[in-house]
Motif scaffolding. Sequence first.
Motif, short mmCIF file in Angstrom:
data_model
loop_
_atom_site.label_atom_id
_atom_site.label_comp_id
_atom_site.label_asym_id
_atom_site.label_seq_id
_atom_site.Cartn_x
_atom_site.Cartn_y
_atom_site.Cartn_z
N ASN A 183 0.82 -1.21 0.00
CA ASN A 183 0.00 0.00 0.00
C ASN A 183 0.85 1.26 0.00
O ASN A 183 0.49 2.27 -0.61
CB ASN A 183 -0.93 -0.01 1.22
N SER A 184 1.99 1.24 0.68
CA SER A 184 2.85 2.43 0.75
C SER A 184 3.69 2.53 -0.52
O SER A 184 3.61 1.70 -1.41
CB SER A 184 3.75 2.37 1.98
N ASP A 185 4.54 3.57 -0.55
CA ASP A 185 5.29 3.82 -1.80
C ASP A 185 6.57 3.01 -1.91
O ASP A 185 7.30 3.14 -2.90
CB ASP A 185 5.62 5.32 -1.91
N ARG A 186 6.89 2.17 -0.90
CA ARG A 186 8.12 1.38 -0.98
C ARG A 186 8.01 0.14 -0.10
O ARG A 186 7.18 0.07 0.81
CB ARG A 186 9.33 2.21 -0.55
N LEU A 187 8.87 -0.84 -0.38
CA LEU A 187 8.94 -2.05 0.42
C LEU A 187 9.59 -1.74 1.77
O LEU A 187 10.47 -0.89 1.87
CB LEU A 187 9.76 -3.12 -0.30
N MET A 188 9.15 -2.46 2.78
CA MET A 188 9.71 -2.33 4.13
C MET A 188 9.81 -0.87 4.55
O MET A 188 10.86 -0.38 4.97
CB MET A 188 11.08 -3.03 4.22
N MET A 189 8.70 -0.18 4.45
CA MET A 189 8.67 1.26 4.70
C MET A 189 9.13 1.60 6.12
O MET A 189 9.76 2.65 6.34
CB MET A 189 7.26 1.79 4.47
#
Length: 657
Positions: A183-189
Motif C-alpha cells: 500500500n505504501s510507496d516502498r517495500l519495508m517502509m
Amino acid sequence: MLQSILQVEPAEAPLVVIGTGPVGVRFAQDLHRRDPSIPLVIYGDEPWEPYNRVRLSSFLAGEADWAALTQGLALPQGPGIEARLNCAVLQINCAKQEIEDSAGRTQRYSRLVLATGSRPRIPDVPGIGQANVYVFRDMDDTQRLFARRIRSRRTVVLGGGLLGLEAARAMQRFNTEVLVIENSDRLMMQQLDQKASDLLRAHVEASGLRVLTGAAVKRVHGAGAVTGISLRGGDAVECDTVVIAAGIRPNTDLALRAGLSIGRGIRVNDRMQTSDPYIYAIGECAEHRDRVYGIVAPGLEQAAVAVHALCGGDASYAGSLQATRLKVLDMPVFSMGRVGERDGIGMASTAAYEDRNASIYRKVFVERGRLIGAMAVGECEDLRRLQEAVTGNRRILPWQLWRFRRTGSLWQEEETSSVVNWPASAVVCNCTGVTRGQLGEAVAAGCRSVEQLAACTRASTVCGSCKPLLAELAGGAAVREPVRAHRPLLGGAAAALAFALLMLAAPAIPFADTVQLQWRWDDLWLVSLYKQVSGFSVLGLTVLGLLLTFRKRWSRISFGDFAIWRVLHVVLGLSALAALYVHTGGRLGNQLNFLLMASFSGLILAGGVAGLMIAQEHHLPPALVRRWRDNSTWIHILLFWPVPVLLGFHIFKTYYF
C-alpha cells in the motif's frame, strides 16, 4: 535465593503462563532456572510443541526442518510443572485469581503472565473471507499453505513488509507466479528509506517476484473461491490464491474481558505489570509506554524483566530499540534504531554509502554526535559493530562520517575486530539478546561448539544468522595476550604522563637569591652555552622520536622488533620532556614560548595515554581501549604539527635577537 512469589502467596496456587510462543517459553525457562521451586502451569492453545514462528517462512520454503523450528524452545521439566497444550484459556477472574480453560477446569494462580502474542490484521476488503485467502502467522497457517502452494499458479501477497516478502519467497518454490502488493510507496517502509528500498526491490524482482507499490486492494473477486483482485486505481489482477501479510494486532480479547487496561495492547508498567498487580503481560500483546513491539527480541527482554520482578528484584524495562536483521531472497537487510520519519529524525545528520555494482547501500543517523540509527542493504562487514554502537548510543566523530561516505564504514579496516575481542555488552544474537559476555561465560564453562553454545544461551536458535560468530567464539575464545614489551611500555608511558602533569602543575624552579654558592643552578638558564646544549638536546631527542613514524609507514624499514621501537619512542619522549624541564626550569613562558610549551606538554600527555591503553589493552574492555587509544593517538599526531613550526620560530627569535 531471592524472595519469590511463593513466599507471598499460598503454596497451592502456582504461577500460570498463558502462551507458548518464544516469549512465553523464554519466561518459563528463565523463571525455572532462577527458582526451580516455583510451581508452573503453562497454557498453549496450539496442538504443537513450542516452535519458532520467525522461521516459519524457512520451514515453508523447505530450508528448515521441524528440529530447527523447535531448537531451544523446550518447556522446563519438573514435578511442579504442568504443560497444557491445545488448551485455550477462556476467562480470567481477577477477583478470585483464577482462570477457566477450554477443558472446563478452573485454575487458581498466584501470579498470571499473559504472553498471548498477536494475530494477523485482516483488511476490511469485500470478498476477503472466501476460500483460498490465507494468513501466515502460525503452524496451522503454514500447513494450509503447504497444501495450497503446490496447486497455486498465481499468488498475490498483500503486504511488502518483513512477513510479506518472506511469504512471497516461500510461495515461489514450485514456480508459482507471485505478485507482492504494498500500500505504501516502498517495500519495508518502516525499516528502509527510498534508496535502500529501491535496491531491495531490484533484487526481489530479479529473483522472479513481481512488486507493485502504492497500490491498495479494492475487492477480492470470486464465487466462493478467489479468482482475482481489483485495485483502487482500476487495475485488475487474476489470481487463484491470496496471502495476507498486512501487519498484526495484539491479542487483547482475554485481557479486555477481564477488565484490564487496554490501549493498542495490554498496558503494562516498567515491571511488566498490568492494571492488576497480580497479572503481567509480555511480548507482542503488551503495550509499554504507548508502544507495541511486533518482533521477538523486545519480548525476550520483557520476559527477563518480568522474571526478575517476580523473584523480588528491582529490574525495570525502559523500552527496546527496534532492530531488523534478515535475508530477503539471500540479500542481507539490516535496520536498527531511529531511521524513519515517525522516529523524529528531523534534526539528525546522515551519511550514506552506495555501491550499485555490488548491490550495497548503507546509511547512518547521528544526533548530537551520537549514533541513533543505521540501515544496510547488501553485505556489511561491520554490521555487529554498528548494532553495538547504536545500542550503546556511541559518539561518532566528524572524520568517521567522512570515512563512511567514502568507504561505507565508520571505522578503519584494522579496527574491525574479531568477535572474540568485542565488549561484553555487545549483542551477538540480536534475536535472543545474548551478549558477548554471556557467550564468553558459556565458553569458559566448557561450551566448545555452536550447538553447545546454542543449548546453553539460546543464541542462534531463532534466525541462525549469528552462527558464524558463535563458531568463531567456540574455536577462538582465548585469553587476550598482552602486547610485546608491555611492562616497559607501561612504565615509560606512566612516567611520561606523570612528568608532564608535574611540569604543568608544579611551580617553576626559582633563580638563586645569592651569588655566594659553589654551584649556581640557574646558570642552566642564564649561561648561553648551557641553554644551547639543553635546547638542542630537546630538538635532537624529538627528531629521534620521529623515527617510529618512519618505522610504521615505510615497509622497507623492517629492522628491529616494532615493540622495541615503540618503547624507545616513549623513552625518547620522556627524555625530551626532561631536557625541556632543564631548559626552562619548569617555566611555561608567555606568548610564543607558552604555545610551544603547551603543544609539547599536550603532545606528551596524549602519547602517554595512548601508551597506557596499548600496554593494558589485555586487561581493559576492548571498546574502551579502542576509543581512548584512537582518540589520544589522533590528538598526539595533531599536536605534533605545531611543534616544528613553533620550535623554528623559537630558534630564529633566540639567535636573531
